[in-house]
Write a protein that holds these residues in place. Structure first.
Motif, PDB file in Angstrom:
ATOM      1  N   ASP A 104       0.871  -1.179   0.000  1.00 12.64           N
ATOM      2  CA  ASP A 104       0.000   0.000   0.000  1.00 12.64           C
ATOM      3  C   ASP A 104       0.908   1.230   0.000  1.00 12.64           C
ATOM      4  OD1 ASP A 104      -1.452   2.331   1.221  1.00 12.64           O
ATOM      5  OD2 ASP A 104      -3.109   0.899   1.329  1.00 12.64           O
ATOM      6  N   PHE A 134      -2.374  -3.265  -3.413  1.00 10.61           N
ATOM      7  CA  PHE A 134      -3.232  -3.729  -2.321  1.00 10.61           C
ATOM      8  C   PHE A 134      -3.597  -2.550  -1.413  1.00 10.61           C
ATOM      9  CE2 PHE A 134      -3.432  -6.476   1.738  1.00 10.61           C
ATOM     10  CZ  PHE A 134      -4.740  -6.863   1.494  1.00 10.61           C
ATOM     11  N   ILE A 136      -5.231  -0.741   1.222  1.00  8.16           N
ATOM     12  CA  ILE A 136      -6.064  -1.090   2.384  1.00  8.16           C
ATOM     13  C   ILE A 136      -6.100   0.016   3.432  1.00  8.16           C
ATOM     14  CG2 ILE A 136      -5.788  -3.570   2.117  1.00  8.16           C
ATOM     15  CD1 ILE A 136      -3.627  -3.474   4.288  1.00  8.16           C
ATOM     16  N   ARG A 206     -10.161  -6.000  -6.507  1.00  7.27           N
ATOM     17  CA  ARG A 206     -11.006  -6.973  -5.791  1.00  7.27           C
ATOM     18  C   ARG A 206     -10.364  -8.357  -5.785  1.00  7.27           C
ATOM     19  NH1 ARG A 206     -15.146  -3.695  -7.852  1.00  7.27           N
ATOM     20  NH2 ARG A 206     -15.143  -4.773  -9.870  1.00  7.27           N
ATOM     21  N   THR A 208      -7.208  -8.982  -5.862  1.00  4.91           N
ATOM     22  CA  THR A 208      -6.084  -8.935  -4.916  1.00  4.91           C
ATOM     23  C   THR A 208      -6.581  -9.060  -3.489  1.00  4.91           C
ATOM     24  OG1 THR A 208      -4.784  -7.572  -6.444  1.00  4.91           O
ATOM     25  CG2 THR A 208      -4.094  -7.592  -4.138  1.00  4.91           C
ATOM     26  N   TYR A 209      -7.688  -8.392  -3.174  1.00  4.59           N
ATOM     27  CA  TYR A 209      -8.278  -8.541  -1.833  1.00  4.59           C
ATOM     28  C   TYR A 209      -8.625 -10.000  -1.557  1.00  4.59           C
ATOM     29  CZ  TYR A 209      -9.051  -3.435  -1.528  1.00  4.59           C
ATOM     30  OH  TYR A 209      -8.909  -2.070  -1.459  1.00  4.59           O
ATOM     31  N   GLU A 210      -9.208 -10.661  -2.539  1.00  4.43           N
ATOM     32  CA  GLU A 210      -9.614 -12.061  -2.363  1.00  4.43           C
ATOM     33  C   GLU A 210      -8.398 -12.959  -2.167  1.00  4.43           C
ATOM     34  OE1 GLU A 210     -11.924 -12.879  -5.817  1.00  4.43           O
ATOM     35  OE2 GLU A 210     -13.628 -11.651  -5.175  1.00  4.43           O
ATOM     36  N   ALA A 212      -5.470 -12.013  -0.972  1.00  2.82           N
ATOM     37  CA  ALA A 212      -4.907 -11.699   0.342  1.00  2.82           C
ATOM     38  C   ALA A 212      -5.684 -12.409   1.441  1.00  2.82           C
ATOM     39  CB  ALA A 212      -4.910 -10.189   0.566  1.00  2.82           C
ATOM     40  N   ASN A 213      -6.989 -12.411   1.326  1.00  2.68           N
ATOM     41  CA  ASN A 213      -7.823 -13.082   2.322  1.00  2.68           C
ATOM     42  C   ASN A 213      -7.535 -14.584   2.350  1.00  2.68           C
ATOM     43  OD1 ASN A 213     -10.143 -13.029   4.236  1.00  2.68           O
ATOM     44  ND2 ASN A 213     -11.105 -14.294   2.670  1.00  2.68           N
ATOM     45  N   SER A 218      -3.287  -9.673   6.066  1.00  4.23           N
ATOM     46  CA  SER A 218      -4.141  -8.593   6.566  1.00  4.23           C
ATOM     47  C   SER A 218      -3.388  -7.280   6.686  1.00  4.23           C
ATOM     48  CB  SER A 218      -4.730  -8.972   7.932  1.00  4.23           C
ATOM     49  OG  SER A 218      -3.701  -9.232   8.863  1.00  4.23           O
TER      50      SER A 218
END
Length: 254
Positions: A104, A134, A136, A206, A208-210, A212-213, A218
Motif C-alpha cells: 500500500d 493492495f 487497504i 477486488r 487482490t483482496y480475495e 490476500a484473504n 491482513s
C-alpha cells in the motif's frame, strides 16, 4: 491438596498437557476451587516467565497454522499470484525466482521495505519482482493506486520511477500527489484520469483482496516466495536467504 499434585494440574491447565489422573472442574468443591485459583495466581506471580513461554508457544502455533493455510492458497491460486497480467513486474521478467509483494502506498513499513526491493534487484539480476496493488489504508490509498494502475497501462516503462517516487518520502500518497508525479514523468494527465475509470482496475483490486484473504494477509508489506507467505517487512537479508534457498532446494526453507 499436595503441592506436587497442584503443580501437575496447573501445568495441564496452562499448557494443555494431559495428566495421569485428570481432575475435572466439577470434581472440585467451592473451597478447593478457591484454593486452586489462589495457587494459580501465586504460582504465576512467582513465575511470570511462564506467561511469556505460553505466548511464544501460541505465536509459533499460530504461525504454523497460517503457513498451512497460505500454502494451500498458493497451490490453488498459483497463476493469480505469480502471473497476473494486471500486475507490474520489476527486475528480470524471466528471472528464476519470483518475489511477490502486496503493498500500500501509504504503508510506512512498505516505504522502509522499498530500499530492500531496490537493493535486492541491484544485487541479483535474476530475480523477478511482482508488485500487487493492495490499497487497504483508506480512500487516499485507493485513489493513488488507481492512478498507478492507469499509468501502468499507459506508460509501463515509467512505472518503476513512478513507484519509487510515490513510495519515497513522507508525503501522503493521494490522487493529486500521484498525478503530479505522473505528470512529472511526462504522462498525459487527461489520459491518466480517463484510464482510472477502467472497470478492469476495480476488478483487479477486488481479486487482490480475495487473494490476500485466502493467504491470510491482513497487512502490508507481505510477500509470497515459492510456497511461503512472508508477513511484514522482514528485511533484505531475510528475502535474499529465501531466494537462495529456492535456487538450492526449490523451497524457501532447505
Amino acid at each position: 491438596m499436595a503441592i506436587r499434585t497442584r503443580t501437575g494440574l496447573l501445568t495441564a491447565l496452562l499448557l494443555g498437557i494431559s495428566t495421569a489422573m485428570p481432575l475435572p472442574a466439577a470434581a472440585l468443591d467451592d473451597s478447593q476451587k478457591q484454593e486452586f485459583g489462589a495457587f494459580i495466581r501465586e504460582y504465576l506471580l512467582a513465575n511470570p516467565e511462564i506467561i511469556e513461554e505460553m505466548s511464544q508457544a501460541l505465536e509459533i502455533k499460530k504461525e504454523a497454522e497460517s503457513q498451512v493455510m497460505a500454502q494451500a492458497a498458493i497451490s490453488e491460486n498459483t497463476d493469480a499470484i505469480f502471473n497476473d497480467p494486471n500486475d507490474m513486474v520489476l527486475g528480470n521478467p524471466d528471472g528464476d525466482v519470483t518475489v511477490v509483494e502486496f503493498f500500500d502506498y501509504n504503508c510506512g513499513f512498505c516505504k522502509r521495505a522499498l530500499s530492500d526491493m531496490t537493493s535486492l534487484l541491484e544485487k541479483d539480476s535474476n530475480v523477478r519482482f511482482v508488485l500487487k496493488e493492495f490499497p487497504i489504508l483508506g480512500p487516499d490509498s485507493l485513489a493513488a493506486h488507481r492512478v498507478a494502475m492507469s499509468l501502468r497501462k499507459l506508460a509501463p516503462e515509467k512505472y518503476s520511477d513512478f513507484h519509487i517516487q510515490l513510495m519515497s518520502g513522507d508525503a501522503r500518497a493521494t490522487e493529486a500527489h500521484a498525478i503530479e508525479i505522473a505528470k512529472g514523468l511526462g504522462v498525459d494527465e487527461a489520459a491518466l484520469i480517463a484510464g482510472m475509470e477502467d472497470p478492469a482496475i476495480g476488478d483487479s483490486i477486488r481479486q487482490t483482496y480475495e487473494l490476500a484473504n485466502a493467504l491470510g494477509i491482513s497487512g502490508t508489506p507481505s510477500f509470497v516466495i515459492g510456497n511461503e507467505a512472508v508477513f511484514g517487512a522482514v528485511g533484505e537479508e531475510a528475502l535474499l536467504a529465501r531466494i537462495s534457498n529456492m535456487r538450492e532446494c526449490e523451497s524457501t526453507q532447505c
